[in-house]
Design an enzyme around this catalytic site. Structure first.
Site, mmCIF file in Angstrom:
data_model
loop_
_atom_site.group_PDB
_atom_site.id
_atom_site.type_symbol
_atom_site.label_atom_id
_atom_site.label_comp_id
_atom_site.label_asym_id
_atom_site.label_seq_id
_atom_site.Cartn_x
_atom_site.Cartn_y
_atom_site.Cartn_z
ATOM 1 N N ASN A 1 0.867 -1.191 0.117
ATOM 2 C CA ASN A 1 0.225 0.127 -0.025
ATOM 3 C C ASN A 1 0.890 1.254 -0.054
ATOM 4 O O ASN A 1 0.400 2.415 0.402
ATOM 5 C CB ASN A 1 -1.109 -0.073 1.207
ATOM 6 C CG ASN A 1 -0.224 -0.179 2.493
ATOM 7 O OD1 ASN A 1 0.917 -0.066 2.894
ATOM 8 N ND2 ASN A 1 -1.174 -0.295 3.485
ATOM 9 N N GLU B 1 9.773 5.884 16.142
ATOM 10 C CA GLU B 1 10.200 5.389 14.495
ATOM 11 C C GLU B 1 11.388 6.435 13.930
ATOM 12 O O GLU B 1 12.238 5.608 13.302
ATOM 13 C CB GLU B 1 8.789 5.333 13.695
ATOM 14 C CG GLU B 1 7.751 4.397 14.025
ATOM 15 C CD GLU B 1 6.627 4.471 13.362
ATOM 16 O OE1 GLU B 1 5.621 3.650 13.648
ATOM 17 O OE2 GLU B 1 6.371 5.290 12.565
HETATM 18 P P1 DAT Z 1 -1.519 1.391 8.500
HETATM 19 O O1 DAT Z 1 -0.272 1.226 7.508
HETATM 20 O O2 DAT Z 1 -2.578 1.983 7.678
HETATM 21 O O3 DAT Z 1 -0.974 2.095 9.805
HETATM 22 P P2 DAT Z 1 -1.554 -0.973 10.174
HETATM 23 O O4 DAT Z 1 -0.660 -0.236 11.115
HETATM 24 O O5 DAT Z 1 -2.988 -1.272 10.448
HETATM 25 O O6 DAT Z 1 -1.935 -0.186 8.912
HETATM 26 O O7 DAT Z 1 -0.845 -2.334 9.500
HETATM 27 C C1 DAT Z 1 0.373 -1.978 9.059
HETATM 28 C C2 DAT Z 1 0.712 -2.564 7.557
HETATM 29 O O8 DAT Z 1 0.365 -3.870 7.792
HETATM 30 C C3 DAT Z 1 -0.391 -2.165 6.566
HETATM 31 O O9 DAT Z 1 0.202 -0.942 6.129
HETATM 32 C C4 DAT Z 1 -0.264 -3.410 5.384
HETATM 33 C C5 DAT Z 1 -0.195 -4.546 6.303
HETATM 34 N N1 DAT Z 1 -1.278 -5.005 6.660
HETATM 35 C C6 DAT Z 1 -2.466 -4.467 7.592
HETATM 36 N N2 DAT Z 1 -3.661 -5.228 7.433
HETATM 37 C C7 DAT Z 1 -3.244 -6.261 6.551
HETATM 38 C C8 DAT Z 1 -4.135 -7.393 6.243
HETATM 39 N N3 DAT Z 1 -5.366 -7.615 6.567
HETATM 40 N N4 DAT Z 1 -3.592 -8.104 5.143
HETATM 41 C C9 DAT Z 1 -2.185 -7.899 4.725
HETATM 42 N N5 DAT Z 1 -1.543 -7.023 5.120
HETATM 43 C C10 DAT Z 1 -1.987 -6.163 5.974
#
Ligand code: DAT
Ligand code: MG
Length: 140
Positions: A114, A128
């Protein structure tokens, strides 16, 4: 709201498609200043430490593999309300849910690939930033 710093990563899916400049254009247009920037290849240890909060999630292995699959651009962004502002500019984690004009709506390939990371709080931003930058490599 005071001037804040946040931490950003332009992820491997975006560097692979030569989108660093396009992502930076969206960041700068939103009024955020890129005050630190470095292109690196993350090691397994760096990625595991960075995403330690997700270590019990089913996608953790995939996430670490992806983040080490190619170069990333780590960044320090500065601006009014930078943490929330950048989350807004990034768009929702799943690009299918992201608002028009956001980085993830424009460029993300999937929920996993993403295109960008942004800190979720000022406290985490400081942690971070410290993982990847020394103050000498930041100029506000
Ligand atoms: P963000 O990056 O929007 O803060 P997060 O902290 O919930 O989102 O998750 C970190 C990363 O992990 C995210 O950018 C992509 C991966 N990720 C999150 N949920 C996922 C899922 N359901 N399947 C695959 N990858 C996922
Ligand atoms: Mg997150």
């Amino acid at each position: 709201m005071a001037v804040q710093r946040t931490f950003s990563i332009i992820k491997p899916d975006a560097t692979e498609r030569n989108l660093t400049g396009a992502v930076n254009a969206v960041i700068e247009k939103a009024g955020l200043r890129i005050i630190g920037q470095r292109r690196i290849k993350m090691t397994q240890e760096q990625a595991e430490r960075f995403y330690a909060v997700h270590s019990e999630r089913p996608f953790f292995g995939e996430l670490v593999e992806f983040m080490t699959s190619g170069p990333v651009v780590v960044q320090v962004l500065e601006g009014e309300n930078a943490v929330a502002k950048y989350r807004e500019v990034m768009g929702a984690t799943n690009p299918a849910d992201a608002d028009e004009g956001t980085i993830r709506k424009l460029y993300a390939k999937s929920i996993g690939e993403n295109s960008v990371h942004g800190s979720d709080s000022e406290e985490n931003a400081a942690i971070e930033i410290a993982q990847f930058f020394s103050e000498a490599d930041i100029a506000g």
